[in-house]
Design an enzyme around this catalytic site. Structure first.
Site, mmCIF file in Angstrom:
data_model
loop_
_atom_site.group_PDB
_atom_site.id
_atom_site.type_symbol
_atom_site.label_atom_id
_atom_site.label_comp_id
_atom_site.label_asym_id
_atom_site.label_seq_id
_atom_site.Cartn_x
_atom_site.Cartn_y
_atom_site.Cartn_z
ATOM 1 N N LYS A 1 0.925 -1.226 0.102
ATOM 2 C CA LYS A 1 -0.082 0.242 -0.097
ATOM 3 C C LYS A 1 0.808 1.192 -0.019
ATOM 4 O O LYS A 1 0.572 2.314 -0.774
ATOM 5 C CB LYS A 1 -1.008 0.150 1.071
ATOM 6 N N ARG B 1 0.462 -8.650 13.570
ATOM 7 C CA ARG B 1 -0.205 -7.611 12.770
ATOM 8 C C ARG B 1 -1.158 -8.434 11.758
ATOM 9 O O ARG B 1 -2.176 -7.749 11.433
ATOM 10 C CB ARG B 1 0.727 -6.915 11.970
ATOM 11 N N ARG C 1 11.876 -5.421 4.801
ATOM 12 C CA ARG C 1 11.655 -4.011 4.379
ATOM 13 C C ARG C 1 12.584 -3.130 5.328
ATOM 14 O O ARG C 1 13.065 -3.263 6.291
ATOM 15 C CB ARG C 1 10.381 -3.719 4.883
ATOM 16 N N ARG D 1 -9.181 0.811 8.900
ATOM 17 C CA ARG D 1 -8.687 -0.196 9.300
ATOM 18 C C ARG D 1 -9.557 -1.229 10.013
ATOM 19 O O ARG D 1 -9.285 -2.448 10.463
ATOM 20 C CB ARG D 1 -7.189 -0.118 10.115
ATOM 21 N N ARG E 1 11.557 -1.012 10.835
ATOM 22 C CA ARG E 1 10.707 -0.665 11.584
ATOM 23 C C ARG E 1 10.577 -1.786 12.610
ATOM 24 O O ARG E 1 10.664 -3.087 12.458
ATOM 25 C CB ARG E 1 9.264 -0.779 10.629
#
Ligand code: AMP
Length: 220
Positions: free
Chosen positions: A13, A171, A127, A88, A160
């Protein structure tokens, strides 16, 4: 044009929204980025949000919605926007409907970036994010030219806190429970467009751009 990007963490996203906002001249509104800015500035909101974020849990709806409402009051939003990471929960979707009505805005399309769990875990665990401009890189799929340095602005990259393996699992659970019902919510409103986000990021991007320009009711 007003667009929502839906999909699990790691669906792409943020990556898509950054490029799309430039290509379509839209404002990119990422509630995750806004929250992280608050955490790094240690604002009251940041202090309240930090623990939820580090655990991979959702920040309470009221906090995120009032943050979004403030963002909506800024002038640039009038030219159109891409919402990334909001809503969300169904409650947030209902709050968004109220905010949109107040501003007389209408969402054109909701792109659901459908991604398999295997790909999501692989993307998130590798990431790397820029500490200054929040550009995304990946240790193997999209490494920066210089180790741990952002190609775009030269600032340092970091992993992160919530991209650690245990937090990724949490998550994904939260996504299934809280966010997946949004797919039906927007399908029933005739706004949902499903895109296979396991594909290469450039293929996904071009598909979103092409379908954002179609005038017909989206075919899921
Ligand atoms: P993201 O950058 O979109 O992956 O978001 C990172 C984290 O910020 C999430 O795991 C949540 O803790 C928090 N967050 C971002 N957007 C929302 C939202 N709309 N509602 C609740 N929490 C959010």
């Amino acid at each position: 044009m007003k667009i929502i990007l839906l999909g699990p963490p790691g669906a792409g996203k943020g990556t898509q929204a950054k490029v799309l906002s430039q290509r379509l001249n839209l404002v990119h509104i990422s509630t995750g980025d806004l929250l992280r800015q608050n955490v790094s500035k240690a604002t009251q909101l940041g202090l309240e949000a930090k623990d939820y974020m580090n655990k991979g849990a959702l920040v309470p709806d009221t906090l995120v919605t009032s943050m979004l409402s403030e963002r909506f009051n800024q002038e640039d939003v009038k030219k159109g926007f891409i919402l990334d990471g909001y809503p969300r929960t169904l409650k947030q979707a209902e709050s968004l409907d109220v905010l949109l009505k107040e501003k007389q805005y209408k969402i054109d399309k909701v792109f659901y970036l459908d991604t398999s769990e295997k790909i999501v875990v692989q993307r998130l665990s590798g990431r790397l994010v820029c500490s200054k401009c929040s550009a995304n890189f990946h240790k193997t799929n999209m490494p920066p030219k210089k180790d741990m340095v952002c190609d775009a602005c030269g600032a340092s990259l970091y992993q992160r806190q919530d991209d650690k393996e245990e937090t990724i699992k949490k998550r994904l659970q939260v996504y299934q429970q809280e966010s997946a019902p949004l797919i039906e919510y927007y399908k029933s409103k005739g706004k949902l467009v499903r895109v296979d986000s396991d594909q290469d990021a450039n293929v996904v991007l071009e598909e979103i751009i092409r379908r954002s320009k179609e005038n017909d009711t989206p075919k899921v």
